[in-house]
Design a protein around this motif. Structure first.
Motif, PDB file in Angstrom:
ATOM      1  N   ALA A  10      29.595  45.462  50.195  1.00  0.00           N
ATOM      2  CA  ALA A  10      29.293  44.139  49.647  1.00  0.00           C
ATOM      3  C   ALA A  10      30.393  43.140  49.976  1.00  0.00           C
ATOM      4  N   GLN A  11      31.633  43.604  49.964  1.00  0.00           N
ATOM      5  CA  GLN A  11      32.741  42.706  50.280  1.00  0.00           C
ATOM      6  C   GLN A  11      32.714  42.294  51.746  1.00  0.00           C
ATOM      7  N   ILE A  12      32.469  43.262  52.634  1.00  0.00           N
ATOM      8  CA  ILE A  12      32.442  42.961  54.066  1.00  0.00           C
ATOM      9  C   ILE A  12      31.311  41.991  54.403  1.00  0.00           C
ATOM     10  N   GLU A  13      30.128  42.241  53.842  1.00  0.00           N
ATOM     11  CA  GLU A  13      28.954  41.441  54.204  1.00  0.00           C
ATOM     12  C   GLU A  13      28.837  40.155  53.408  1.00  0.00           C
ATOM     13  N   LEU A  14      29.215  40.195  52.125  1.00  0.00           N
ATOM     14  CA  LEU A  14      28.936  39.068  51.233  1.00  0.00           C
ATOM     15  C   LEU A  14      30.179  38.397  50.664  1.00  0.00           C
ATOM     16  N   ASP A  15      31.359  38.916  50.992  1.00  0.00           N
ATOM     17  CA  ASP A  15      32.586  38.430  50.349  1.00  0.00           C
ATOM     18  C   ASP A  15      32.398  38.454  48.833  1.00  0.00           C
ATOM     19  N   ALA A  16      31.944  39.596  48.335  1.00  0.00           N
ATOM     20  CA  ALA A  16      31.422  39.699  46.972  1.00  0.00           C
ATOM     21  C   ALA A  16      32.478  39.560  45.885  1.00  0.00           C
ATOM     22  N   VAL A  17      33.643  40.164  46.061  1.00  0.00           N
ATOM     23  CA  VAL A  17      34.619  40.221  44.970  1.00  0.00           C
ATOM     24  C   VAL A  17      35.047  38.832  44.514  1.00  0.00           C
ATOM     25  N   PRO A  18      35.519  37.936  45.391  1.00  0.00           N
ATOM     26  CA  PRO A  18      35.895  36.599  44.914  1.00  0.00           C
ATOM     27  C   PRO A  18      34.707  35.806  44.372  1.00  0.00           C
ATOM     28  N   ASN A  19      33.517  36.018  44.958  1.00  0.00           N
ATOM     29  CA  ASN A  19      32.338  35.306  44.473  1.00  0.00           C
ATOM     30  C   ASN A  19      31.951  35.759  43.071  1.00  0.00           C
ATOM     31  N   ILE A  20      32.008  37.064  42.830  1.00  0.00           N
ATOM     32  CA  ILE A  20      31.680  37.579  41.496  1.00  0.00           C
ATOM     33  C   ILE A  20      32.729  37.129  40.490  1.00  0.00           C
ATOM     34  N   TRP A  21      34.001  37.166  40.890  1.00  0.00           N
ATOM     35  CA  TRP A  21      35.068  36.728  39.984  1.00  0.00           C
ATOM     36  C   TRP A  21      34.885  35.257  39.612  1.00  0.00           C
ATOM     37  N   ARG A  22      34.513  34.423  40.576  1.00  0.00           N
ATOM     38  CA  ARG A  22      34.289  33.004  40.277  1.00  0.00           C
ATOM     39  C   ARG A  22      33.087  32.844  39.346  1.00  0.00           C
ATOM     40  N   THR A  23      32.041  33.648  39.539  1.00  0.00           N
ATOM     41  CA  THR A  23      30.873  33.600  38.659  1.00  0.00           C
ATOM     42  C   THR A  23      31.268  33.953  37.229  1.00  0.00           C
ATOM     43  N   ILE A  24      32.139  34.963  37.072  1.00  0.00           N
ATOM     44  CA  ILE A  24      32.604  35.349  35.754  1.00  0.00           C
ATOM     45  C   ILE A  24      33.420  34.226  35.123  1.00  0.00           C
ATOM     46  N   GLN A  25      34.283  33.611  35.917  1.00  0.00           N
ATOM     47  CA  GLN A  25      35.103  32.512  35.405  1.00  0.00           C
ATOM     48  C   GLN A  25      34.239  31.347  34.921  1.00  0.00           C
ATOM     49  N   GLY A  56      31.106  31.566  33.964  1.00  0.00           N
ATOM     50  CA  GLY A  56      30.384  32.012  32.769  1.00  0.00           C
ATOM     51  C   GLY A  56      31.233  31.964  31.526  1.00  0.00           C
ATOM     52  N   LEU A  57      32.528  32.237  31.669  1.00  0.00           N
ATOM     53  CA  LEU A  57      33.440  32.220  30.517  1.00  0.00           C
ATOM     54  C   LEU A  57      34.048  30.838  30.267  1.00  0.00           C
ATOM     55  N   GLY A  58      33.688  29.878  31.130  1.00  0.00           N
ATOM     56  CA  GLY A  58      34.214  28.536  30.956  1.00  0.00           C
ATOM     57  C   GLY A  58      35.641  28.367  31.427  1.00  0.00           C
ATOM     58  N   TRP A  59      36.094  29.265  32.321  1.00  0.00           N
ATOM     59  CA  TRP A  59      37.448  29.188  32.830  1.00  0.00           C
ATOM     60  C   TRP A  59      37.558  28.333  34.080  1.00  0.00           C
ATOM     61  N   ALA A  60      36.407  27.931  34.603  1.00  0.00           N
ATOM     62  CA  ALA A  60      36.443  27.119  35.838  1.00  0.00           C
ATOM     63  C   ALA A  60      35.337  26.072  35.796  1.00  0.00           C
TER      64      ALA A  60
END
Length: 212
Positions: A191-206, A208-212
């Motif tokens: 998922a990371q190689i194809e979708l750059d998933a980790v930073p994208n998921i982390w930003r989605t979490i941020q 969702g939590l109102g951190w960004a």
């Protein structure tokens, strides 16, 4: 002469099967509800659509989401009942014939094969490129369940191994968590190689939590 079966009351496996069955069934139920809501409200967004990458809607509306002519979550609603029933039966003292364990294992072979295909479709198919939250919950419980049931039929005498082979298989059960982590790691790397998933998921979490 048939081998004497050991590990006939694997309570640890039973507890895991019940836990995995409940989690998998709940994920399938949530996806089924989302599918109904999308059918009732065309053009709406699913509650599990958090971003372009992390969403359920694209998966549910895609051809891959209804491989057998009906929504895939219905398969989960039907099939995740089996681990719950088997786990409860083991805790109640039931013993199953070898043919039953073979059929149960074949069910998990289908499950892990289907999940592997769906993972590949989610990550690499041009019409998806998404990570469905409830789908990932299903993946997360299917992978260790397959490993655990496979090791169990090897250690219990269902597969005709010599006593030494069963002892080795018995020790393998403690490695199921590591095998699971490796399985998760492969999915994350793809998922990371194809979708750059980790930073994208982390930003989605941020977000969702109102951190960004």
């Amino acid at each position: 002469m048939p081998q004497t079966q050991t590990h006939t009351h694997p309570k640890g496996l039973a507890i895991w099967l019940i836990t995995a069955g409940v989690i998998g069934w709940w994920a399938a139920f949530q996806l089924t509800v989302e599918k109904f809501l999308l059918l009732e409200n065309p053009g709406s967004k699913a509650a599990c659509d958090f971003s372009v990458l992390v969403q359920c809607g694209a998966n549910l509306d895609s051809p891959q989401g209804s491989v057998f002519g009906f929504p895939n979550p219905i398969i989960g609603l039907a099939c995740w009942v089996a681990p719950i029933v088997v786990g409860m039966a083991i805790l109640a003292g039931a013993r199953f014939a070898n043919w039953f364990w073979w059929l149960f294992w074949v069910g998990f072979v289908f499950a892990i094969s289907f999940v592997a295909w769906l993972i590949g479709q989610s990550i690499f198919a041009a019409n998806l490129h998404t990570l469905c939250p409830w789908c990932m919950v299903t993946w997360a419980v299917t992978i260790p369940s397959f490993f655990a049931v496979t090791v169990h039929i090897l250690r219990s005498g269902v597969v005709p191994l010599p006593a030494g082979g069963r002892r080795v298989a018995g020790r393998l059960m403690t490695w199921v968590p590591l095998m699971t982590i490796v399985g998760y790691g492969i999915v994350i790397i793809l998922a990371q190689i194809e979708l750059d998933a980790v930073p994208n998921i982390w930003r989605t979490i941020q977000i969702g939590l109102g951190w960004a």
